[in-house]
Design an enzyme around this catalytic site. Structure first.
Site, PDB file in Angstrom:
ATOM      1  N   CYS A 122       0.864  -1.179   0.000  1.00  0.00           N
ATOM      2  CA  CYS A 122       0.000   0.000   0.000  1.00  0.00           C
ATOM      3  C   CYS A 122       0.898   1.226   0.000  1.00  0.00           C
ATOM      4  CB  CYS A 122      -0.894   0.050   1.231  1.00  0.00           C
ATOM      5  SG  CYS A 122      -1.385  -1.557   1.895  1.00  0.00           S
ATOM      6  N   GLU A 162      -7.424   9.047   0.871  1.00  0.00           N
ATOM      7  CA  GLU A 162      -6.861   8.606  -0.405  1.00  0.00           C
ATOM      8  C   GLU A 162      -7.903   8.280  -1.466  1.00  0.00           C
ATOM      9  OE1 GLU A 162      -2.780   6.452   1.167  1.00  0.00           O
ATOM     10  OE2 GLU A 162      -4.548   5.180   0.855  1.00  0.00           O
TER      11      GLU A 162
END
Length: 318
Positions: free
Chosen positions: A147, A227
């Site tokens: 990630c 995000e």
């Protein structure tokens, strides 16, 4: 070494002949002379001296790999993330530090692009990783294989043009930048070098989420995530891993049943993005893994799906 360096500078000067040609305007102070440089063949003495120079002076300097020699704090300051609107139109750069700062005056930080890699082996097991204790945001939680963020300043570039109007006109989301970022970070975090390329990743969708890191810093936390997360699936056998201890504490290859059992273990902590992705689409995508990775059917979409985090990731000011 100092003598060798002086030799090298002398040789460079002897290889370059500089001619100054006056400007057609004459000797005007406003018009500088034109400088031309021509290369002259080295003399025998020069060639002999070149052969005697240390090889490290003659060879080109190799750029350090991403993250090499940098601490988590360094990357927080140096990495320039791609900030966006809630619909993924690019706004410009912001440091990782600035984008992840949460406070009562900025309760969800700044929206920025990210990617989440879901990596599977030939048997269909998923790689999950535990983030290192050294990570500033969400340390020690379990999550998907990798990630991270697309960033400015990389070559090839990682900034995709996904303005909503552009996506609508194309009928698809550009994901080359996200895939390049995935290659870069898999090497940095897990030591995956060369066996996974851009073409091995399959873009599926984008998730827009936020989460405060209350697990680490409490209800007044100054850190969090906000995000637009690009979801990338890849299946590859024989991937060799070499963990970067500053990034990854542990790994496991798990089946669907094993992951469901781990989710029920109260002793384990999970990233809020991984929980949300799995709940909304992750299990479904895993069921379709073969079709996704073999290019059967249409699995990618142009949506930006929003989700809030579990309640335990709300700060007092959220």
């Amino acid at each position: 070494m100092l003598f060798a360096a002086r030799q090298f500078c002398t040789i460079l000067l002897s290889l370059t002949l500089t001619l100054f040609i006056e400007s057609p305007v004459g000797n005007s102070l406003c018009t500088p002379p034109v400088m031309l440089r021509s290369f002259s063949l080295p003399t025998t003495a020069t060639a002999t001296a070149l052969r005697r120079l240390p090889i490290r002076l003659l060879s080109s300097t190799k750029s350090p790999a991403y993250g090499e020699g940098l601490s988590q704090e360094d990357m927080m300051k140096n990495d320039m993330l791609i900030t966006t609107t809630p619909h993924d139109a690019v706004l410009g750069p912001a440091s990782k530090y600035a984008a992840h700062g949460f406070s009562p005056s900025s309760p969800r930080g700044r929206v920025h692009r990210a990617f989440s890699v879901f990596l599977f082996d030939e048997g269909g097991r998923m790689l999950i990783t535990q983030r290192a204790e050294a990570k500033i945001t969400f340390p020690k939680v379990w999550t998907n294989a990798c990630c991270s963020h697309q960033i400015y300043g990389q070559e090839p570039p990682e900034v995709d043009d996904n303005d909503p109007d552009s996506v609508l006109a194309r009928g698809r989301v550009e994901s080359a930048g996200a895939k390049r970022g995935a290659v870069r970070k898999l090497k940095h975090e897990l030591g995956v070098d060369g066996c996974l390329e851009e073409a091995d990743f399959h873009f599926l969708t984008r998730f827009h989420y936020w989460a405060s890191d209350t697990k680490t810093y409490g209800p007044e936390t100054e850190w969090g995530e906000h995000e637009i997360d690009y979801i990338l699936f890849a299946r590859k056998g024989g991937v060799k891993l070499s963990l970067n201890p500053e990034e990854v504490a542990d790994i496991k290859w798990v089946t669907k049943g094993e992951l469901r059992s781990m989710f029920e273990d109260p002793e384990l902590q999970w990233s809020p993005w991984f929980q949300g992705i799995m709940r909304l689409k992750g299990w479904e995508y895993w069921d379709e893994l073969e079709g996704i990775c073999e290019g059967k059917g249409e699995h990618a979409d142009t949506e930006v799906r929003f989700f809030d985090p579990p309640k335990e990731f709300y700060a007092s000011y959220n």
